[in-house]
Design an enzyme around this catalytic site. Structure first.
Site, PDB file in Angstrom:
ATOM      1  N   ARG A  57       0.806  -1.219   0.000  1.00  0.00           N
ATOM      2  CA  ARG A  57       0.000   0.000   0.000  1.00  0.00           C
ATOM      3  C   ARG A  57       0.843   1.276   0.000  1.00  0.00           C
ATOM      4  O   ARG A  57       0.605   2.196  -0.790  1.00  0.00           O
ATOM      5  CB  ARG A  57      -0.930   0.048   1.223  1.00  0.00           C
ATOM      6  CG  ARG A  57      -2.176  -0.775   1.071  1.00  0.00           C
ATOM      7  CD  ARG A  57      -2.551  -1.395   2.375  1.00  0.00           C
ATOM      8  NE  ARG A  57      -1.570  -2.418   2.717  1.00  0.00           N
ATOM      9  CZ  ARG A  57      -1.638  -3.678   2.280  1.00  0.00           C
ATOM     10  NH1 ARG A  57      -2.644  -4.062   1.567  1.00  0.00           N
ATOM     11  NH2 ARG A  57      -0.685  -4.563   2.563  1.00  0.00           N
ATOM     12  N   THR A  58       1.805   1.366   0.902  1.00  0.00           N
ATOM     13  CA  THR A  58       2.513   2.639   1.061  1.00  0.00           C
ATOM     14  C   THR A  58       3.298   2.986  -0.201  1.00  0.00           C
ATOM     15  O   THR A  58       3.215   4.102  -0.727  1.00  0.00           O
ATOM     16  CB  THR A  58       3.448   2.584   2.287  1.00  0.00           C
ATOM     17  OG1 THR A  58       2.706   2.082   3.392  1.00  0.00           O
ATOM     18  CG2 THR A  58       4.004   3.945   2.614  1.00  0.00           C
ATOM     19  N   LYS A  86      26.575  -4.071  -1.072  1.00  0.00           N
ATOM     20  CA  LYS A  86      28.049  -3.950  -1.029  1.00  0.00           C
ATOM     21  C   LYS A  86      28.494  -3.252   0.242  1.00  0.00           C
ATOM     22  O   LYS A  86      29.664  -2.936   0.415  1.00  0.00           O
ATOM     23  CB  LYS A  86      28.540  -3.160  -2.244  1.00  0.00           C
ATOM     24  CG  LYS A  86      28.147  -3.748  -3.577  1.00  0.00           C
ATOM     25  CD  LYS A  86      28.587  -2.789  -4.698  1.00  0.00           C
ATOM     26  CE  LYS A  86      27.785  -3.035  -5.962  1.00  0.00           C
ATOM     27  NZ  LYS A  86      27.841  -1.879  -6.865  1.00  0.00           N
ATOM     28  N   ARG A 107      11.226   3.690   3.792  1.00  0.00           N
ATOM     29  CA  ARG A 107      10.806   2.689   4.793  1.00  0.00           C
ATOM     30  C   ARG A 107      12.049   1.882   5.157  1.00  0.00           C
ATOM     31  O   ARG A 107      12.778   1.408   4.275  1.00  0.00           O
ATOM     32  CB  ARG A 107       9.724   1.753   4.266  1.00  0.00           C
ATOM     33  CG  ARG A 107       9.454   0.604   5.249  1.00  0.00           C
ATOM     34  CD  ARG A 107       8.255  -0.217   4.926  1.00  0.00           C
ATOM     35  NE  ARG A 107       7.029   0.533   5.148  1.00  0.00           N
ATOM     36  CZ  ARG A 107       5.812  -0.006   5.022  1.00  0.00           C
ATOM     37  NH1 ARG A 107       5.679  -1.270   4.686  1.00  0.00           N
ATOM     38  NH2 ARG A 107       4.738   0.729   5.244  1.00  0.00           N
ATOM     39  N   HIS A 135       4.749   5.893  11.533  1.00  0.00           N
ATOM     40  CA  HIS A 135       4.336   5.763  10.127  1.00  0.00           C
ATOM     41  C   HIS A 135       3.342   6.913   9.910  1.00  0.00           C
ATOM     42  O   HIS A 135       2.138   6.717   9.789  1.00  0.00           O
ATOM     43  CB  HIS A 135       3.675   4.389   9.958  1.00  0.00           C
ATOM     44  CG  HIS A 135       3.403   3.972   8.549  1.00  0.00           C
ATOM     45  ND1 HIS A 135       3.642   4.771   7.452  1.00  0.00           N
ATOM     46  CD2 HIS A 135       2.891   2.810   8.047  1.00  0.00           C
ATOM     47  CE1 HIS A 135       3.296   4.112   6.359  1.00  0.00           C
ATOM     48  NE2 HIS A 135       2.840   2.920   6.698  1.00  0.00           N
TER      49      HIS A 135
HETATM   50  N1   CP Z   1      -0.409  -0.069   5.757  1.00  0.00           N
HETATM   51  C1   CP Z   1       0.810  -0.299   5.236  1.00  0.00           C
HETATM   52  O1   CP Z   1       1.806   0.315   5.616  1.00  0.00           O
HETATM   53  O2   CP Z   1       0.825  -1.265   4.271  1.00  0.00           O
HETATM   54  P1   CP Z   1       2.125  -1.730   3.475  1.00  0.00           P
HETATM   55  O3   CP Z   1       3.037  -2.397   4.483  1.00  0.00           O
HETATM   56  O4   CP Z   1       1.621  -2.684   2.430  1.00  0.00           O
HETATM   57  O5   CP Z   1       2.764  -0.512   2.907  1.00  0.00           O
END
Ligand code: CP
Length: 308
Positions: A57-58, A86, A107, A135
């Site tokens: 999603r993100t 590396k 992320r 998040h």
């Molecule tokens: N909600 C969320 O962060 O989903 P993903 O891990 O798929 O990005």
């Protein structure tokens, strides 16, 4: 309000007024996010998506948001195809990507990584999840979803259920909700309860908090139930995970006496904590919630890039 060039690392980076401004801006983005209107406001801009952990999603919604606004993207979904293999440090990677893009989404499994990246980048860095930390863009889309469904965030009774210890989305969301004054109920086994510092913070903000371990004790009074996956990957050992795996499973039988307008949210992915049969009920809101990532992230990209 000025968001240009700002990093988005934590939900604490925003005031309540700023959160409301972002949600209002996101509202305007919905027809573009749906593809019903076209907009090229970010033409010529490049978004870098650096995902050191898996995401559906993100990452996809950030990329979709950028492309719906006429911009383009570079990046990776798996660092194994990059010079990380590396031994390149995050700081050096960020310095490179800083030169190749206009805004960076990161992320990373390590808490604090987004803050560190922001120190090494001259371009805005957006935290897409740093370990068990925060998040913030998920939090904003969660707030957007609650406001969209309920008309307001204030005054709702919100139940968090599942892994409240390792689930970063619930930490950020609890902090954000404490700006709006709803009642928060934390439902989890003792070992996975909301961290003390989160409870202390929200309580200090005059948020009414109640904790327990049985969802049945809370669900019938709830306006919102926010479900989270037990975060297997963050447990120090498998035996500890097995003690709590599959502990909460929402099925239609559990929904017989809930409020008609109860909404069930989940940041997704789910494992077995919400049965597929629930998807067909009017309570299921998690797929709309995932869609809302696009307008919210469109608004954020425009704001940090200083494009009106
Ligand atoms: N909600 C969320 O962060 O989903 P993903 O891990 O798929 O990005």
């Amino acid at each position: 309000m000025n968001f240009k060039s700002r990093n988005i690392v934590s939900i604490w980076d925003f005031t309540k007024d700023e959160v409301e401004f972002i949600l209002d801006s996101a509202e305007e983005m919905v027809p573009i996010a749906r593809g019903e209107e076209t907009n090229t406001a970010l033409s010529g801009k490049i978004l870098a998506t650096l995902f050191y952990e898996p995401s559906t999603r993100t990452r996809f919604s950030f990329e979709s948001a950028m492309k719906r606004l006429g911009g383009s993207t570079v990046g990776f979904a798996d660092p194994s195809g990059t010079s990380f293999k590396k031994g390149e440090t995050l700081a050096d990677t960020i310095k490179m990507v800083d030169a190749y893009s206009d805004v960076i989404v990161l992320r990373h499994p390590q808490e604090g990584s987004a803050r560190l990246a922001a120190e090494f980048s001259s371009k805005p860095v957006i935290n897409a999840g740093d370990g068990a930390g925060q998040h913030p863009t998920q939090t904003l889309l969660d707030l957007f979803t609650i406001r969209q469904a309920k008309g307001k965030i204030e005054g709702n009774k919100i139940v968090f259920v599942g892994d409240l210890k390792y689930g970063r989305t619930v930490h950020s969301l609890a902090y954000a909700l404490s700006m709006f004054g709803p009642e928060l109920n934390f439902v989890a086994p003792e070992t996975l309860q909301m961290p003390k510092e989160v409870v202390e913070h929200v309580t200090a903000c005059d948020t009414k908090v109640c904790s327990g371990n049985k969802l049945e004790d809370f669900i019938n009074d709830a306006d919102v139930v926010y479900v989270t996956r037990i975060q297997k990957e963050r447990f120090p050992d498998e035996a500890e995970y097995q003690k709590v795996a599959h502990i909460y499973q929402i099925k239609n039988t559990l929904l017989q006496n809930v409020k008609d307008d109860l909404i069930i949210m989940h940041p997704l992915p789910r494992v077995d904590e919400i049965a597929p049969e629930v998807d067909k009920t009017p309570h299921a809101r998690y797929f709309e919630q995932a869609f809302n990532g696009i307008p919210v992230r469109m608004a954020l990209l425009k704001l940090v890039l200083g494009v009106s």
